[in-house]
Design a protein around this motif. Structure first.
Motif: not given
Lengths: 401, 401
Positions: A95-96, A104, A98-99
């Motif tokens: 999710h890092a 995701s 994904a940012i």
DNA sequence: ATTTGATCCCGAAACGCTTTAAGCTGCCAT
DNA sequence: ATGGCAGCTTAAAGCGTTTCGGGATCAAAT
């Protein structure tokens, strides 16, 4: 003139991350023994890209580019980075990522509850396949449930907007599926389990229900049956079309002559299948065998047979489809077509991830066969249709007194 | 001296985000009509916290604190912020939060495939409940599958380290469950479905299998049965202990006198249940009714009865447990105890989220009852045990010739 | 000897969100 | 006036990652 700005790689087919296996990981431990192996970030035990870059005396950017297969990194550096990453046990926090990437790394599955029980036993195996494929690539499966079509669309949109899912597997696809219309509109990736109406240019995976139904007809014909009926499911399911066509093709192939009276479609529940069965048995020349589009429909046939005192397997042959545990729960055991649902899930998962990794690859379309599983529910016809009529009349008479 | 540093709220019970419902959202649209409603970030349609703060002329920090219920924000400001958030449709990106908080707002479920089919039909309903509870709070369900215990532990650890799951729901808990040992060690939150050995100080949800089994005994006793047997599942399942104890308690309560011969435990499959049934029927004083710990075990009983020509419901009564579709597929329909699996999932989901929101709340323990569903598989005993013995001998004889 | 062009790597700025530290008002008590 | 203290808000620093523009180096071409 900023000539340098040309990117060597296009935006879309994002470089596939280099797998750990590609660099001998066992050797790495020794090569990098000079690196402070447990240089971990303070709180929890995770190794971050900063730790890694620090240990390597490279910048985070370089490390990231090396790991993600960008072409402007020297091969030697790449190897160095990958080795160190393995040695230190670095794995990016999805999710890092994904940012920044918006991806995701999770595939979405929205299961609709209102659909008739058909798919229930199927679920566990399907999930198994999906998650297996997912975790092999470090992906994850996000599951949601919905009550109806509108709900499903809403939930899918929600999941995509909040980046909980990168796209969807569509189970039990409909002939005209609203999900497809909707997802094609926004450009959310998806893959169908089943073949909807205009599947030519869609990615799908499916089991050849048509082949199974044709095989069922030929199996029964070989046993001596001449009047073979079909109880089908609702037309809005894509599979109904396939299976029905397969039945017809089988009838043709065996030269039995298609009789529309023998084809009862639109049965969704065992109860509706029971009604269809009664209609079939009330024909002037009733069938001696009934093929059902699903196992649960076969249950309806069983119920009527039991009620009328008709012996399944001898006086009336039945074949189902799905190979569900329900089928083996019946007595006598229902002959059916086993679908390798786990494999279906696994294939769909792989196809999906591949699709995300390279969105402009050509569509992928896979088909597998269902495997026939004989059971006590079929046999040589003990009675001709005429005898069957007489038997029914007789038993009905005694029963009604 | 920086006196100001004292935090008014402790770290752990993280402030529960204010729900949308709390501020009339319909009204908000008008109140904030002056705000540029579709001030969206460039690429996709999401509203970010920056958009929101800009529209409100506040800083991102203030907005965040307001939404997360920090006490040092004026109530009027908070309301303003919440209204605007609703009006603009702002919802934080959970993985953007996760990067700082470490919480990804998703509950994990690892299902183990090797377990006997028992739980298969149960899955869809269970998922429905879980995802329903999850999505109500804006959470998500991450599903994985594992082949065995070690696999499960590995996968769970992995999911937690990579923050794909904030904790786990443990379905089908074992009496001595390795998952519990493991998760308690690291401090990953979890909630059990079922009551393992030392459940006193654990959060769990369970269905009162013991009550159901006792009820089954009394139901059969009321029908006139005196010899009531029990076929149980493997001892390593927590539920086996409960159901077995319930059976015993029922026998005691009805004053039937406990006979160890009538209790056959350790059956995992219909086949093993069949073997147990044969042992029971071979007793000098065989049972006239058999209670099974699961529906699928009852299938084994049916098979033997069919084989021996014993009429279920009259010559032999059977009761199962689970209320599975399998039970209604049997003929005659198996009397069973229906478990509201969806409710189970929903409750577990809610309990879990509550637990994460406030980790130092006392443990939560919930129990519900299973509902008896009569079926044709029970009836007044047509034969006494002695007559049963004779009948069996007779039919066995004719069958063997 | 200078330009050109690759190739490889770096520094810095995003991304969307949380959280910390510090600042700015007022107000009451000195 | 001054200090101290609430109460509220801001500015900025992260979090772990990707991406962008450009700098350094070196070989080849002018």
């Amino acid at each position: 003139m900023p000539r340098r700005k040309i990117r060597l790689f296009d935006k879309k087919p994002l470089p596939k991350p280099v797998s750990e296996a590609q660099c001998g990981a066992e050797e790495a431990n020794q090569v990098w023994s000079d690196v402070k192996l447990d240089r971990r970030s303070r709180d929890n035990g995770r190794v971050t890209i900063s730790d890694l870059s620090q240990a390597l005396s490279l910048t985070k950017g370089t490390v990231s580019r090396a790991l993600n297969g960008y072409p402007d990194i020297a091969e030697t550096t790449r190897v160095r980075v990958i080795r160190a990453a393995n040695a230190m046990g670095y794995r990016p926090l999805s999710h890092a990522q994904a940012i920044k990437t918006g991806r995701s790394c999770s595939l979405g599955l929205v299961i609709q509850l209102s659909e008739h029980d058909a798919h229930r036993p199927f679920l566990a195996e399907f999930l198994a396949g999906l998650t297996q494929a997912a975790s092999k690539e470090g992906w994850t499966l996000t599951v949601a449930t919905a009550e109806n079509d509108a709900d499903t669309l809403r939930i899918m949109r929600d999941l995509v907007v909040h980046q909980k899912a990168d796209g969807f597997i569509l189970p039990r696809v409909l002939w005209d599926d609203p999900r497809i219309a909707s997802l094609s509109g926004e450009d959310t990736p998806f893959i169908c389990y089943g073949r909807p109406r205009n599947s030519k240019d869609m990615s799908y995976f499916d089991v050849e229900g048509e082949a199974a139904m044709a095989e069922a007809v030929s199996y029964l014909a070989d046993l001596g049956h001449r009047r073979i009926a079909y109880i089908g499911s609702a037309e809005y399911y894509a599979f109904s079309h396939m299976r029905r066509d397969g039945y017809k093709a089988g009838i043709d192939a065996m030269g039995l002559g298609f009789d529309p009276d023998l084809m009862q479609e639109g049965a969704l529940s065992p109860e509706q299948a029971s009604a269809a069965t009664r209609r079939l048995l009330a024909l002037d020349t009733p069938p001696t065998a009934i093929i059902c589009a699903t196992d649960s429909l076969a249950r309806g046939v069983y119920d009527v047979a039991n009620e009328l005192g008709l012996a399944i397997g001898t006086e009336l042959s039945v074949i189902g489809y799905d190979g569900s545990p329900e089928a083996s729960a019946m007595w006598p055991r229902l002959a059916s077509f086993a679908v390798d649902t786990r494999k279906a899930g696994a294939t769909l998962g792989e196809m999906f991830i591949a699709r995300i990794r390279n969105p402009n690859a050509p569509v992928a379309q896979h088909l597998i066969r269902a495997e026939f599983r004989p059971g006590g529910s079929t046999g040589h016809p003990k009675l001709t249709p005429e005898q069957l009529v007489r038997t029914l009349a007789q038993r009905g008479a005694t029963q009604n007194t």
